[in-house]
Motif scaffolding. Structure first.
Motif, PDB file in Angstrom:
ATOM      1  N   GLY A  42     -19.407  40.906  42.954  1.00 60.95           N
ATOM      2  CA  GLY A  42     -19.350  39.807  41.998  1.00 60.95           C
ATOM      3  C   GLY A  42     -19.748  38.488  42.640  1.00 60.95           C
ATOM      4  N   ALA A  43     -19.280  38.292  43.876  1.00 58.15           N
ATOM      5  CA  ALA A  43     -19.591  37.037  44.565  1.00 58.15           C
ATOM      6  C   ALA A  43     -21.094  36.868  44.731  1.00 58.15           C
ATOM      7  N   VAL A  44     -21.752  37.926  45.187  1.00 59.11           N
ATOM      8  CA  VAL A  44     -23.191  37.785  45.463  1.00 59.11           C
ATOM      9  C   VAL A  44     -23.980  37.726  44.154  1.00 59.11           C
ATOM     10  N   ALA A  45     -23.567  38.549  43.158  1.00 55.68           N
ATOM     11  CA  ALA A  45     -24.300  38.537  41.888  1.00 55.68           C
ATOM     12  C   ALA A  45     -24.154  37.175  41.215  1.00 55.68           C
ATOM     13  N   GLY A  46     -22.925  36.627  41.233  1.00 52.59           N
ATOM     14  CA  GLY A  46     -22.706  35.317  40.633  1.00 52.59           C
ATOM     15  C   GLY A  46     -23.537  34.252  41.334  1.00 52.59           C
ATOM     16  N   PHE A  47     -23.571  34.338  42.658  1.00 56.20           N
ATOM     17  CA  PHE A  47     -24.311  33.342  43.439  1.00 56.20           C
ATOM     18  C   PHE A  47     -25.804  33.408  43.137  1.00 56.20           C
ATOM     19  N   VAL A  48     -26.339  34.636  43.140  1.00 56.26           N
ATOM     20  CA  VAL A  48     -27.775  34.801  42.894  1.00 56.26           C
ATOM     21  C   VAL A  48     -28.131  34.322  41.484  1.00 56.26           C
ATOM     22  N   THR A  49     -27.298  34.706  40.500  1.00 57.27           N
ATOM     23  CA  THR A  49     -27.597  34.292  39.123  1.00 57.27           C
ATOM     24  C   THR A  49     -27.501  32.779  38.990  1.00 57.27           C
ATOM     25  N   ALA A  50     -26.499  32.186  39.636  1.00 54.37           N
ATOM     26  CA  ALA A  50     -26.368  30.730  39.567  1.00 54.37           C
ATOM     27  C   ALA A  50     -27.594  30.053  40.161  1.00 54.37           C
ATOM     28  N   MET A  51     -28.081  30.593  41.284  1.00 55.00           N
ATOM     29  CA  MET A  51     -29.251  30.003  41.942  1.00 55.00           C
ATOM     30  C   MET A  51     -30.489  30.122  41.069  1.00 55.00           C
ATOM     31  N   SER A  52     -30.672  31.310  40.454  1.00 55.05           N
ATOM     32  CA  SER A  52     -31.942  31.524  39.768  1.00 55.05           C
ATOM     33  C   SER A  52     -31.939  30.964  38.343  1.00 55.05           C
ATOM     34  N   THR A  53     -30.794  30.983  37.656  1.00 51.90           N
ATOM     35  CA  THR A  53     -30.809  30.497  36.272  1.00 51.90           C
ATOM     36  C   THR A  53     -30.239  29.091  36.122  1.00 51.90           C
ATOM     37  N   LYS A  54     -29.482  28.645  37.120  1.00 49.13           N
ATOM     38  CA  LYS A  54     -28.772  27.358  37.060  1.00 49.13           C
ATOM     39  C   LYS A  54     -27.858  27.275  35.839  1.00 49.13           C
ATOM     40  N   ASN A  55     -27.442  28.448  35.351  1.00 50.91           N
ATOM     41  CA  ASN A  55     -26.600  28.482  34.157  1.00 50.91           C
ATOM     42  C   ASN A  55     -25.241  29.075  34.515  1.00 50.91           C
ATOM     43  N   PRO A  56     -24.165  28.279  34.417  1.00 51.62           N
ATOM     44  CA  PRO A  56     -22.853  28.787  34.841  1.00 51.62           C
ATOM     45  C   PRO A  56     -22.379  29.992  34.044  1.00 51.62           C
ATOM     46  N   GLY A  57     -22.667  30.002  32.737  1.00 49.09           N
ATOM     47  CA  GLY A  57     -22.230  31.123  31.908  1.00 49.09           C
ATOM     48  C   GLY A  57     -22.879  32.427  32.344  1.00 49.09           C
ATOM     49  N   LEU A  58     -24.203  32.363  32.583  1.00 50.55           N
ATOM     50  CA  LEU A  58     -24.907  33.566  33.016  1.00 50.55           C
ATOM     51  C   LEU A  58     -24.421  34.008  34.384  1.00 50.55           C
ATOM     52  N   ALA A  59     -24.085  33.026  35.244  1.00 51.12           N
ATOM     53  CA  ALA A  59     -23.606  33.369  36.584  1.00 51.12           C
ATOM     54  C   ALA A  59     -22.324  34.183  36.482  1.00 51.12           C
TER      55      ALA A  59
END
Lengths: 308, 358
Positions: A42-59
């Motif tokens: 979860g930590a890495v998936a959240g981090f990667v999604t936050a980096m690529s989408t800049k969207n907290p909800g998607l992260a």
């Protein structure tokens, strides 16, 4: 003092998500020792999604899905294939650690985009934050923490006041009787193992997105294992999980606090305290007479209808 | 009427059992390949490099064997505990403390002690320390029934933090000019090479034989098996379950301690807090894959050491993180765990099942 307690809550929130996730899992009769692995995923998936989408909800969504994905492997193996729960959970942790350090290697040192950090900035809740004493502790936090409060209440109501929640308890206590009364045992197990994994993933994401918004090796650092122990401490009750999480959040920042007060001692010895305290709790929650803190009666037993 | 139904099967013939397991490993490698593909890597190239990197040259074979040694010894230790269904996941901490005790002896006994004496003293210290670290959860389990999984795991963190404390504090080498390092051993505390690989391999082989004989030919070993099968049966037969747990855990932790001593003496020639190098966790996988059988452990550990060494190689040669190896390891174990279902149960089509009844 209030600042310290407010920080306890921040430090305890990742534990809170993981403990409630594991409570849901264990209530279905499954002891999933893969919490550490699912938190890392979860930590890495959240981090990667936050980096690529800049969207907290998607992260957050990405983190929850990653945790649930790890849990799915566990559910297929232990529910459908009736594999040994202990070894499967351990393997999930090893697998999750491997996947996370593989994905995380190129991210080392990257930081969470400011759009996402801004979303998780501290926000005082109107009225509530002005309450004497507790207002400053509880209600000047980030949205993730508020989400944690809600989770505590919702999961307690779900577990003790709704039909599916009570069915879930029945599955964990006496799988055969639950099956006989028409509860779809396997569906309950799958649903709650997956939900538990999603919550563990969110717990990991709190660490990588909010608490330490710079990617580093092993962000979870054993908190998943502590969460497994704290489920016993919370006696499988989501409301008690809150106090368990905050107490241990406090222990984990105790060293910094004491050093700030000008006491000098080895940081590494103080770092041992949460782990030692976990051991004390595991010992104290042992009751030889079989009363109380033993958890769902049918935990760790693969269920096979023909064995009934 | 069609549909499927799952029923328990009778004991499967040996050769069929091996076929199922081999199939599981083969499938897991295919599946690991798919995962690698998803990560944008060429699986064939990765697997090829894992093999080239682990047995491609004499030097790499040596490196593979060096990694198989601690893995094998720790797996043996874990197998004794797991046979009893005592989930000792504290091997990492037992390795770390074994290494710490050996280091204490190595640094304090003096450089003029004859090598055999020094190594023997280090090994005894390591067995005692590793055994003691396993004894603590064992005695609580035996006396109170305390959950050992979390207990042993927490002890890992405590052991590692303790060595950090030593490395940054009282044991810091003044000669290292401020670097947080513990002093290097003098020559008499270093395991000698035998046929090009340090003597740890001899210790590993001796322990394989020892655990095999203990589990299969001795009364205590038999009792460990019985406790693992059914605590009720053991109690009914009048066995002292507490003492069986304690003795088996002392052995389990003692062996992990030896693995730590070997790493400190032959590899680091000193002590660091990361001396366990995750061997204690990987050993759980290898012990289970080998079905807790001492001889099988030897071969599984060599195969896994190839993965570890190959992983280290691809990191340098292809700039692919070595964690690929642990992804492959985890995938293999997932498949083998899943395959055990097919050894115990069989899937019958409903119509066939009815015919059987008729």
């Amino acid at each position: 003092m209030q600042t310290f307690l407010a920080t306890c809550i921040v430090a305890g929130t990742p534990l809170l998500f993981a403990i409630i996730g594991e409570i849901m899992t264990e209530r279905s009769g499954s002891l999933n020792l893969g919490v550490e692995g699912m938190m890392l995923l979860g930590a890495v998936a959240g981090f990667v999604t936050a980096m690529s989408t800049k969207n907290p909800g998607l992260a957050l969504l990405g983190a929850a899905l990653a945790g649930a994905g790890g849990a799915l492997i566990y559910a297929i193996l232990t529910v459908t294939f009736r594999a040994n729960q202990t070894v499967t959970g351990l393997t999930l942790t090893i697998f999750g650690t491997g996947v996370t350090s593989f994905i995380g290697q190129p991210l080392l040192g990257s930081t969470i985009p400011s759009e996402v950090s801004a979303f998780f900035a501290k926000r005082a809740l109107p009225l509530l934050s002005d309450l004497p004493f507790i207002g400053r502790i509880l209600f000047r936090q980030d949205v993730f923490v508020y989400f944690g409060y809600a989770l505590c209440i919702v999961s307690a109501v779900y577990l003790y006041r709704t039909r599916p929640g009570l069915n879930l308890i029945a599955v964990g206590e006496n799988t055969a009787a639950a099956d006989a009364s028409g509860i779809r045992v396997d569906a309950y197990k799958y649903a709650h193992i997956l939900a538990g994994g999603a919550l563990c993933g969110l717990g990991g994401a709190y660490l990588s997105i909010v608490r330490i918004p710079i990617w580093q090796v092993d962000v979870v650092a054993g908190r998943g294992w502590i969460a497994v122990a704290l489920v016993i401490f919370a006696s499988w009750n989501p409301l008690k999980a809150f106090f368990a999480a905050m107490l241990f959040g406090g222990l984990s920042i105790l060293g910094l606090r004491l050093q700030a007060m000008g006491l000098s001692f080895s940081q590494y010895l103080v770092d041992m305290v949460p782990y030692l305290a976990t051991i004390v709790i595991v010992i104290l929650s042992t009751r030889k007479d079989g009363k109380g803190n033993l958890g769902p009666a049918n935990m760790s037993r693969p269920y096979f209808r023909e064995d009934r | 009427m069609t549909g499927v139904r799952v029923t328990k099967r009778d004991v499967m013939p040996r050769n069929k059992e091996y076929a199922v397991r081999l199939l599981a490993v083969a499938l897991s490698i295919v599946f690991a390949g798919v995962i690698l593909l998803l990560f944008g890597l060429n699986p064939i190239k990765i697997f090829q490099s894992l093999i080239v990197g682990s047995i491609g040259t004499k030097m790499r074979i040596k490196q593979t064997l060096i990694k198989a040694i601690p893995l094998c010894i720790a797996s043996l230790g874990i197998s004794v505990a797991f046979k009893m269904k005592f989930w000792n996941i504290g091997a990492e901490g037992q390795i770390t403390l074994g290494a710490t005790a050996a280091t204490f002896v190595a640094l304090n006994l003096g450089s003029d002690v004859p090598r055999p004496l020094m190594l023997a003293a280090m090994m005894i210290a390591a067995v005692v320390a590793g055994g003691l670290w396993a004894f603590i959860p064992a005695i609580f389990k035996a006396r109170l029934g305390t959950n050992e999984t979390i207990f042993t795991l927490m002890l890992n963190y405590i052991a590692i933090k303790f060595v950090m404390y030593l490395q940054y504090g009282p044991w810091i080498d003044p000669a290292a000019q401020g670097f947080p390092k513990i002093a290097k051993f003098s020559g008499n505390a270093v395991l000698p090479d035998v046929f090009g690989v340090h003597a740890g391999w001899i210790i590993a082989l001796v322990l394989v034989a020892f655990v095999y004989v203990f589990m299969n030919k001795t009364k205590k070993g038999y009792e460990v098996n019985v406790v693992g099968q059914s605590v009720e049966t053991a109690r009914y037969a009048g066995m002292n379950i507490g003492s069986i747990i304690v003795v088996a855990m002392l052995m389990s932790g003692g062996m992990c301690g030896i693995a730590g001593m070997i790493q400190a003496s032959a590899i680091e020639k000193s002590l660091t807090y990361s001396i366990g190098n995750n061997y204690g966790f990987t050993a759980i996988i290898t012990a289970w894959l080998a079905r807790l059988n001492a001889v099988a452990i030897l071969f599984v550990c060599i195969a896994f050491a190839m993965l570890i060494q190959g992983g280290a190689y691809i990191q340098i040669a292809m700039n692919v993180p070595s964690s690929v190896a642990s992804i492959v390891q985890g995938t293999i174990l997932f498949f083998v765990l899943g395959s055990e279902f097919f050894l115990q149960y069989r899937i019958v089509r409903m119509r066939d099942a009815q015919k059987e009844v008729a």
